[in-house]
Design a protein around this motif. Sequence first.
Motif, mmCIF file in Angstrom:
data_model
loop_
_atom_site.group_PDB
_atom_site.id
_atom_site.type_symbol
_atom_site.label_atom_id
_atom_site.label_comp_id
_atom_site.label_asym_id
_atom_site.label_seq_id
_atom_site.Cartn_x
_atom_site.Cartn_y
_atom_site.Cartn_z
ATOM 1 N N ARG A 1 10.690 18.165 -34.018
ATOM 2 C CA ARG A 1 11.568 18.013 -32.861
ATOM 3 C C ARG A 1 13.011 18.202 -33.311
ATOM 4 N NH1 ARG A 1 9.413 14.935 -28.462
ATOM 5 N NH2 ARG A 1 11.430 13.970 -28.077
ATOM 6 N N VAL A 2 13.858 18.391 -32.346
ATOM 7 C CA VAL A 2 15.296 18.476 -32.598
ATOM 8 C C VAL A 2 15.980 17.365 -31.816
ATOM 9 C CG1 VAL A 2 17.403 19.826 -32.206
ATOM 10 C CG2 VAL A 2 15.336 20.952 -33.079
ATOM 11 N N ARG A 3 16.828 16.627 -32.510
ATOM 12 C CA ARG A 3 17.688 15.660 -31.827
ATOM 13 C C ARG A 3 19.048 16.318 -31.662
ATOM 14 N NH1 ARG A 3 21.757 12.028 -32.618
ATOM 15 N NH2 ARG A 3 21.674 10.115 -31.341
ATOM 16 N N LEU A 4 19.360 16.665 -30.434
ATOM 17 C CA LEU A 4 20.586 17.385 -30.109
ATOM 18 C C LEU A 4 21.621 16.410 -29.582
ATOM 19 C CD1 LEU A 4 21.873 20.280 -29.706
ATOM 20 C CD2 LEU A 4 21.055 20.122 -27.348
ATOM 21 N N GLY A 5 22.686 16.216 -30.355
ATOM 22 C CA GLY A 5 23.737 15.308 -29.919
ATOM 23 C C GLY A 5 24.333 15.743 -28.597
ATOM 24 N N ALA A 6 24.710 14.778 -27.772
ATOM 25 C CA ALA A 6 25.217 15.082 -26.440
ATOM 26 C C ALA A 6 26.503 15.891 -26.464
ATOM 27 C CB ALA A 6 25.434 13.786 -25.660
ATOM 28 N N GLY A 7 27.209 15.876 -27.587
ATOM 29 C CA GLY A 7 28.476 16.590 -27.684
ATOM 30 C C GLY A 7 28.398 17.921 -28.400
ATOM 31 N N VAL A 8 27.196 18.390 -28.743
ATOM 32 C CA VAL A 8 27.056 19.696 -29.394
ATOM 33 C C VAL A 8 27.323 20.788 -28.360
ATOM 34 C CG1 VAL A 8 25.477 21.270 -30.575
ATOM 35 C CG2 VAL A 8 25.394 18.830 -31.071
ATOM 36 N N PRO A 9 28.285 21.679 -28.587
ATOM 37 C CA PRO A 9 28.604 22.689 -27.573
ATOM 38 C C PRO A 9 27.543 23.782 -27.496
ATOM 39 C CG PRO A 9 29.936 23.036 -29.535
ATOM 40 C CD PRO A 9 29.194 21.751 -29.749
ATOM 41 N N TYR A 10 27.529 24.471 -26.375
ATOM 42 C CA TYR A 10 26.558 25.538 -26.152
ATOM 43 C C TYR A 10 26.623 26.609 -27.238
ATOM 44 C CZ TYR A 10 26.011 23.672 -21.420
ATOM 45 O OH TYR A 10 25.752 22.870 -20.344
ATOM 46 N N THR A 11 27.808 26.900 -27.720
ATOM 47 C CA THR A 11 27.953 27.942 -28.741
ATOM 48 C C THR A 11 27.136 27.616 -29.978
ATOM 49 O OG1 THR A 11 30.168 28.515 -27.967
ATOM 50 C CG2 THR A 11 29.585 29.179 -30.198
ATOM 51 N N ARG A 12 27.176 26.375 -30.413
ATOM 52 C CA ARG A 12 26.403 25.994 -31.600
ATOM 53 C C ARG A 12 24.911 25.990 -31.312
ATOM 54 N NH1 ARG A 12 27.808 20.674 -34.268
ATOM 55 N NH2 ARG A 12 26.128 21.386 -35.620
ATOM 56 N N LEU A 13 24.558 25.647 -30.103
ATOM 57 C CA LEU A 13 23.146 25.689 -29.730
ATOM 58 C C LEU A 13 22.624 27.125 -29.853
ATOM 59 C CD1 LEU A 13 21.863 23.814 -26.574
ATOM 60 C CD2 LEU A 13 20.718 25.804 -27.490
ATOM 61 N N ILE A 14 23.435 28.077 -29.410
ATOM 62 C CA ILE A 14 23.045 29.490 -29.467
ATOM 63 C C ILE A 14 22.945 29.975 -30.909
ATOM 64 C CG2 ILE A 14 23.774 31.828 -28.871
ATOM 65 C CD1 ILE A 14 25.188 30.520 -26.392
ATOM 66 N N THR A 15 23.922 29.629 -31.727
ATOM 67 C CA THR A 15 23.951 30.141 -33.091
ATOM 68 C C THR A 15 23.009 29.405 -34.033
ATOM 69 O OG1 THR A 15 25.838 28.701 -33.625
ATOM 70 C CG2 THR A 15 26.330 30.941 -32.868
ATOM 71 N N ASP A 16 22.809 28.105 -33.817
ATOM 72 C CA ASP A 16 22.043 27.290 -34.762
ATOM 73 C C ASP A 16 20.595 27.049 -34.357
ATOM 74 O OD1 ASP A 16 24.546 27.123 -35.858
ATOM 75 O OD2 ASP A 16 24.779 24.958 -35.617
ATOM 76 N N LEU A 17 20.304 27.087 -33.040
ATOM 77 C CA LEU A 17 19.014 26.585 -32.582
ATOM 78 C C LEU A 17 18.223 27.568 -31.726
ATOM 79 C CD1 LEU A 17 20.263 22.988 -31.726
ATOM 80 C CD2 LEU A 17 18.745 23.612 -33.602
ATOM 81 N N ALA A 18 18.576 28.834 -31.785
ATOM 82 C CA ALA A 18 17.873 29.828 -30.962
ATOM 83 C C ALA A 18 16.403 29.953 -31.350
ATOM 84 C CB ALA A 18 18.560 31.187 -31.069
ATOM 85 N N ARG A 19 16.081 29.759 -32.626
ATOM 86 C CA ARG A 19 14.674 29.899 -33.041
ATOM 87 C C ARG A 19 13.833 28.681 -32.633
ATOM 88 N NH1 ARG A 19 11.951 33.190 -36.455
ATOM 89 N NH2 ARG A 19 13.891 34.180 -37.091
ATOM 90 N N PRO A 20 14.242 27.453 -32.933
ATOM 91 C CA PRO A 20 13.388 26.316 -32.537
ATOM 92 C C PRO A 20 13.446 25.992 -31.050
ATOM 93 C CG PRO A 20 15.333 25.523 -33.655
ATOM 94 C CD PRO A 20 15.361 27.004 -33.793
ATOM 95 N N LEU A 21 14.554 26.342 -30.376
ATOM 96 C CA LEU A 21 14.732 26.012 -28.959
ATOM 97 C C LEU A 21 15.113 27.276 -28.180
ATOM 98 C CD1 LEU A 21 16.862 22.743 -29.380
ATOM 99 C CD2 LEU A 21 14.367 22.930 -29.244
ATOM 100 N N PRO A 22 14.224 28.263 -28.099
ATOM 101 C CA PRO A 22 14.605 29.565 -27.540
ATOM 102 C C PRO A 22 15.016 29.528 -26.076
ATOM 103 C CG PRO A 22 12.225 29.451 -27.903
ATOM 104 C CD PRO A 22 12.819 28.252 -28.579
ATOM 105 N N ALA A 23 14.313 28.776 -25.236
ATOM 106 C CA ALA A 23 14.669 28.756 -23.818
ATOM 107 C C ALA A 23 16.011 28.072 -23.593
ATOM 108 C CB ALA A 23 13.580 28.069 -23.006
#
Length: 302
Positions: free
Chosen positions: A75-97
């Motif tokens: 699983r991934v614990r995604l902090g509430a303050g992580v911006p969308y940009t980092r989600l795209i660059t860091d987590l596209a493989r484990p969280l593609p949708a």
Amino acid sequence: MDFLRPTTLDEALTVKAERPDAVPIAGGTDVMVELNFDHRRPAALLDLTGVAELAEWASESDTGSDTGSDSARSRVRLGAGVPYTRLITDLARPLPALATAARTVGSPQIRNRGTVGGNLGTASPAGDTHPVLLATGAEIEIASVRGTRLVPADDFYVGVKRSVLAEDELITAVHLPTATGPQQFAKVGTRNAMVIAVCSFAIALEPGRVRAAIGSAAPTPRRARAAEDFLAGELPWASPVPLRDSVKRRFGELVASVAEPIDDVRGTAAYRSHALAVLARRTLGWAWQEFLDKHRKDDACA
């Protein structure tokens, strides 16, 4: 208006307990718009940008999943303050949708500031990440000085721009299972970028299970459970073959049937229902083709 700026999560929770009227602000992409148009004038703003714990994400294991398996699932614990940009660059493989949904949010400047936590905080039916959280079985981590609780995304939304969040609580993170099958997200808007969704849809496939959810077409984001049950029984999981058009069409009809759309400046109720059916058929086609391609590749390597 008071401006409160804690530097630790404990301090933020204490301030929120003492000032439950304080409106949390991180990216400010929704709150500042409301302030600029004088739609809201809170007594205090609670600035969370100095709380480092909210801007972090981490991988974790989850013993047992909602599939009934006893094996540990990542699983991934995604902090509430992580911006969308980092989600795209860091987590596209484990969280593609979720990454796909994040790419559709606003402009690059908005994606640099906006967060999933903020999306949840406003609880707008049109929030781009909501259908993905529902379709992937996410849990929302909510904290206060009284303790921390995990709320399934299915139970988080209770009305138009209303959630289960108590007045002394803050959203601290979102817990999402990493993808073990294809995931897709799509939305319809009046233009290709920087647009609020007319309607949106997310789907997640795993062998034997389907999860699907709609957004911007009902008072709250919601699961399309009848469509899920129908499709789970129709997909040839063991020996994948291209889907019949009749299956896609029926799936789209069932997805559209859960909507309670309205007429507004972005689109009519009839258009929203039609568009949802189209989005459901298309995203199903994309997701199933991905599943089919992987199955063929695995067979070729066997």
